[in-house]
Structure formats: C-alpha cells, structure tokens
Design an enzyme around this catalytic site. Structure first.
Site, PDB file in Angstrom:
ATOM      1  N   HIS A 286      -2.778 -57.048   7.996  1.00 52.62           N
ATOM      2  CA  HIS A 286      -2.597 -58.242   8.847  1.00 52.62           C
ATOM      3  C   HIS A 286      -1.118 -58.465   9.174  1.00 52.62           C
ATOM      4  O   HIS A 286      -0.789 -59.017  10.214  1.00 52.62           O
ATOM      5  CB  HIS A 286      -3.122 -59.497   8.134  1.00 52.62           C
ATOM      6  CG  HIS A 286      -4.609 -59.684   8.237  1.00 52.62           C
ATOM      7  ND1 HIS A 286      -5.292 -59.756   9.429  1.00 52.62           N
ATOM      8  CD2 HIS A 286      -5.554 -59.847   7.267  1.00 52.62           C
ATOM      9  CE1 HIS A 286      -6.591 -59.942   9.193  1.00 52.62           C
ATOM     10  NE2 HIS A 286      -6.775 -59.990   7.885  1.00 52.62           N
TER      11      HIS A 286
ATOM     12  N   GLY B  66      -8.696 -63.050  -0.142  1.00 52.93           N
ATOM     13  CA  GLY B  66      -7.318 -62.778   0.227  1.00 52.93           C
ATOM     14  C   GLY B  66      -7.016 -63.412   1.569  1.00 52.93           C
ATOM     15  O   GLY B  66      -7.939 -63.734   2.331  1.00 52.93           O
TER      16      GLY B  66
ATOM     17  N   GLN C 160      -2.997 -65.230   9.654  1.00 57.42           N
ATOM     18  CA  GLN C 160      -4.343 -65.784   9.852  1.00 57.42           C
ATOM     19  C   GLN C 160      -4.345 -67.294   9.983  1.00 57.42           C
ATOM     20  O   GLN C 160      -5.329 -67.871  10.439  1.00 57.42           O
ATOM     21  CB  GLN C 160      -5.258 -65.377   8.689  1.00 57.42           C
ATOM     22  CG  GLN C 160      -5.525 -63.886   8.634  1.00 57.42           C
ATOM     23  CD  GLN C 160      -6.479 -63.562   7.511  1.00 57.42           C
ATOM     24  OE1 GLN C 160      -6.060 -63.311   6.388  1.00 57.42           O
ATOM     25  NE2 GLN C 160      -7.774 -63.603   7.795  1.00 57.42           N
TER      26      GLN C 160
ATOM     27  N   CYS D 234     -13.671 -60.415   6.866  1.00 62.50           N
ATOM     28  CA  CYS D 234     -12.380 -61.062   7.127  1.00 62.50           C
ATOM     29  C   CYS D 234     -12.639 -62.438   7.715  1.00 62.50           C
ATOM     30  O   CYS D 234     -13.516 -62.596   8.564  1.00 62.50           O
ATOM     31  CB  CYS D 234     -11.577 -60.212   8.095  1.00 62.50           C
ATOM     32  SG  CYS D 234      -9.962 -60.907   8.500  1.00 62.50           S
TER      33      CYS D 234
ATOM     34  N   HIS E  98      -5.891 -54.593   2.843  1.00 61.87           N
ATOM     35  CA  HIS E  98      -6.460 -55.362   3.952  1.00 61.87           C
ATOM     36  C   HIS E  98      -5.464 -56.424   4.430  1.00 61.87           C
ATOM     37  O   HIS E  98      -5.204 -56.554   5.633  1.00 61.87           O
ATOM     38  CB  HIS E  98      -7.775 -56.003   3.476  1.00 61.87           C
ATOM     39  CG  HIS E  98      -8.422 -56.928   4.461  1.00 61.87           C
ATOM     40  ND1 HIS E  98      -9.681 -56.716   4.979  1.00 61.87           N
ATOM     41  CD2 HIS E  98      -7.980 -58.092   5.025  1.00 61.87           C
ATOM     42  CE1 HIS E  98      -9.979 -57.697   5.821  1.00 61.87           C
ATOM     43  NE2 HIS E  98      -8.972 -58.548   5.865  1.00 61.87           N
ATOM     44  N   GLU E  99      -4.906 -57.181   3.473  1.00 60.72           N
ATOM     45  CA  GLU E  99      -3.966 -58.262   3.843  1.00 60.72           C
ATOM     46  C   GLU E  99      -2.673 -57.692   4.408  1.00 60.72           C
ATOM     47  O   GLU E  99      -2.095 -58.243   5.357  1.00 60.72           O
ATOM     48  CB  GLU E  99      -3.667 -59.155   2.632  1.00 60.72           C
ATOM     49  CG  GLU E  99      -4.879 -59.811   1.964  1.00 60.72           C
ATOM     50  CD  GLU E  99      -5.848 -60.450   2.938  1.00 60.72           C
ATOM     51  OE1 GLU E  99      -5.414 -60.918   4.009  1.00 60.72           O
ATOM     52  OE2 GLU E  99      -7.061 -60.469   2.638  1.00 60.72           O
TER      53      GLU E  99
HETATM   54 NI    NI Z   1      -8.538 -60.360   6.878  1.00 62.01          NI
END
Ligand code: NI
Length: 181
Positions: free
Chosen positions: A150, A51, A56, A104, A146-147
């Site tokens: 972010h 992912g 990022q 990550c 998780h994403e």
């Molecule tokens: Ni991540």
C-alpha cells in the site's frame, strides 16, 4: 480495550491515494503523526482487519500497523499485540513464496490467493523514533508485505497470478465455515 466508535472512511480501489508512493515520515513525534496513528488504530480495531496502511485513511505517509487476531474476517489469524511501523522496509530471508488468502478494507467484497515471501526481516521506526526490527514468518510476514505494498501504490490484486484465484467474500466465508466445522 475501549474503542472509539467514530466511523473512519477507508479509501477504496480506484482512489488516487492508493496508487501513490507514500512519503517517509520526517517527524515521528509530531501531533499530526500521532493523530494519524491514533485514527489508524481505532479504524483497524473497529473494522476487524489485521493490518492497515496510512494511505487507506487518505494519508500518503509510510506508516503501517500490523495487528493479527482471529475474527470473522480472518478466523485462522494468530493473536498478537498491534505493532506500529513507521518508514518500514524489509529483506527477504526465505525466497520461497506461499499462496494464501487475503482481503483488504480498501477492496470490498473479494478475496484472493496471493503469493508472498514466507520469511522476512522488517526494519522500521517506532513512535519514539527508535530503530526496530522484527523477523516475521507466514501470516504475519504476509500482513506486512500486503501493507507495505500500500505504501508503494499497490493493492493485493496486483500480485494475483491467476484470475481463478479471486473469489467473492461470500464464497470465502462459506469456505472458512467449512474449514472451521
Ligand atoms: Ni489492504
């Protein structure tokens, strides 16, 4: 699939872009939006991640891709077609949280046990600007949460409940090797 080998640099823990609230995408079909998505897709497929969120790659926009498939980084991951999600949100369907391992691309060298909701309903827009929804469970639900973090300036380490739940990438690989043997 043919993958462009151009190297993409990932933001790393401590970079300001990872602490920011991502902006909503206003124009789903703009050249800028599609270029960012193309770069994210290439970076994700090249990196063996499951992912990726736009911050990022230094774009503070509400775009995530989830793309689970087994790899050296995630030997037990289920296989799926990558899904691009723009301006996503989610509702919790099962309030139970389960701890499992995460890593990550923006946090090199470590893994940790992270509690996540087991089952969620995701609402998002696709690249054509159409509303979509997805019921996600277990690992796929985990990747999304998780994403999504972010996009809100959080990394998975912010969710870890116990210092002892953090281990090195090397220790994680060794553990996976034993599981797979
Ligand atoms: Ni991540």
């Amino acid at each position: 699939m043919k993958i462009n080998q151009k190297e993409v640099k990932f933001a790393q823990l401590g970079d300001e872009v990872l602490k920011r609230q991502a902006l909503m995408v206003a124009d789903f079909q703009s050249i800028q939006t599609s270029e960012i998505i193309k770069t994210m897709m290439t970076a994700l497929l090249n990196s063996k991640g499951v992912g990726l969120a736009a911050p990022q790659i230094f774009h503070s926009l509400a775009i995530v891709i989830i793309a689970s498939r087994p790899s050296k980084r995630y030997p037990l991951a289920p296989e799926m077609e990558p899904i691009v999600m723009i301006n996503p949100s989610f509702k919790v369907l099962l309030t139970d949280k389960i701890k499992d391992w995460e890593g990550c691309l923006s946090v090199s060298g470590v893994r940790a046990l992270v509690p996540r909701y087991k089952k969620i309903k995701i609402n998002y827009f696709d690249q054509q600007g159409h509303k979509q929804k997805l019921i996600a469970e277990d690992f796929i639900a985990r990747i999304f949460q998780h994403e999504y973090d972010h996009l809100n300036g959080l990394v998975y380490l912010d969710r870890v409940e116990d210092d002892e739940d953090i281990i090195s990438e090397a220790a994680f690989q060794e553990m996976m090797q034993q599981l797979c043997d």
